[in-house]
Enzyme design. Structure first.
Site, short mmCIF file in Angstrom:
data_model
loop_
_atom_site.label_atom_id
_atom_site.label_comp_id
_atom_site.label_asym_id
_atom_site.label_seq_id
_atom_site.Cartn_x
_atom_site.Cartn_y
_atom_site.Cartn_z
N HIS A 3 -48.22 25.64 -25.09
CA HIS A 3 -48.41 24.25 -25.54
C HIS A 3 -48.09 23.32 -24.37
CE1 HIS A 3 -48.73 21.03 -28.44
NE2 HIS A 3 -47.68 20.49 -27.88
N GLY A 34 -60.84 27.58 -21.06
CA GLY A 34 -60.23 28.86 -20.72
C GLY A 34 -59.69 28.97 -19.31
N SER A 35 -59.17 27.87 -18.77
CA SER A 35 -58.61 27.98 -17.41
C SER A 35 -57.35 28.86 -17.43
CB SER A 35 -58.32 26.61 -16.80
OG SER A 35 -57.26 25.96 -17.44
N ASN A 47 -48.29 31.65 -27.81
CA ASN A 47 -49.14 30.49 -27.55
C ASN A 47 -48.54 29.69 -26.40
OD1 ASN A 47 -51.16 28.47 -28.05
ND2 ASN A 47 -49.61 27.25 -29.11
C1 GRF Z 1 -53.75 24.10 -22.39
O1 GRF Z 1 -53.26 22.87 -21.96
C2 GRF Z 1 -52.81 24.74 -23.37
O2 GRF Z 1 -51.48 24.34 -23.20
C3 GRF Z 1 -53.30 24.26 -24.68
O3 GRF Z 1 -54.69 24.14 -24.54
C4 GRF Z 1 -55.02 23.96 -23.18
C5 GRF Z 1 -56.06 24.98 -22.82
O4 GRF Z 1 -56.65 24.75 -21.59
N1 GRF Z 1 -52.87 25.12 -25.75
P1 GRF Z 1 -57.62 25.84 -20.96
O5 GRF Z 1 -58.75 26.08 -21.93
O6 GRF Z 1 -56.81 27.07 -20.71
O7 GRF Z 1 -58.11 25.21 -19.70
#
Ligand code: GRF
Length: 191
Positions: free
Chosen positions: A105, A13-14, A103
């Site tokens: 990606h 969840g960064s 979303n």
């Molecule tokens: C991110 O790289 C996003 O693009 C993908 O999943 C990852 C999530 O990272 N859908 P975080 O949990 O927000 O650190």
């Protein structure tokens, strides 16, 4: 009334963190709920730190009931934000929030997307293909993985010798910078 965001995340969840920080003192929007399919997800701890309510659901709740949709409706959610959420969004949720689910990606869609393309697999595939540029995509969500209309992309050059860690870091920096702003701009368009 402030526009209300719900974030779905399965892991660290960064991105959710950056979004919660961005809207913490906003007059126009707020993160009203963080949801996860994973009771161990660190994103739940992050939400607690912001005193944002959380909700954990399982496969049955998500795919065979209206529990999640009803909760989002009850909380007057305006925008659903997926941030590292690994499950396909079911039809009842898509129908309840048309063009209101987005979303992020970690690649330049339509390249390097689709089922199973997440996390390091994406970056490994980019390096294996010898791509000269890489980046991120923010897009609307439809019934297929990574296929909805593109809202925003940001790119960077892949330099000779760049490792997986380097390109992953570069992509994360772009995600953290742009996702909150894209959400804010999108919400401004809603009345
Ligand atoms: C991110 O790289 C996003 O693009 C993908 O999943 C990852 C999530 O990272 N859908 P975080 O949990 O927000 O650190």
């Amino acid at each position: 009334m402030r526009k209300r965001i719900a974030i779905f995340a399965s892991g660290s969840g960064s991105n959710a963190q950056k979004i919660m920080e961005h809207f913490k003192y906003s007059d126009s929007s707020e993160v009203a709920l963080v949801l996860s399919n994973n009771p161990e997800a660190f994103v739940l701890q992050r939400a607690d730190n912001f005193e944002i309510p959380t909700h954990v659901f399982d496969r049955h709740d998500f795919y065979e009931s209206d529990e999640v949709v009803n909760l989002l409706k009850r909380l007057d959610i305006d925008l659903v934000v997926l941030a590292g959420f690994l499950w396909l969004v079911p039809d009842n949720l898509l129908k309840a929030f048309p063009n209101k689910i987005i979303n992020i990606h970690p690649a330049l869609l339509p390249k390097f997307g689709g089922k199973g393309m997440y996390g390091d697999k994406v970056h490994k595939a980019v390096l294996a293909a010898g791509e000269e540029e890489h980046g991120i995509t923010i897009h609307f969500v439809n019934e297929n993985f990574d296929e909805g209309e593109v809202i925003y992309q940001a790119k960077f050059r892949v330099e000779p010798g760049d490792t997986l860690e380097v390109i992953k870091f570069n992509g994360q920096q772009l995600e953290h910078l742009h996702y909150p702003k894209v959400i804010e701009n999108l919400l401004k368009k809603y009345n």
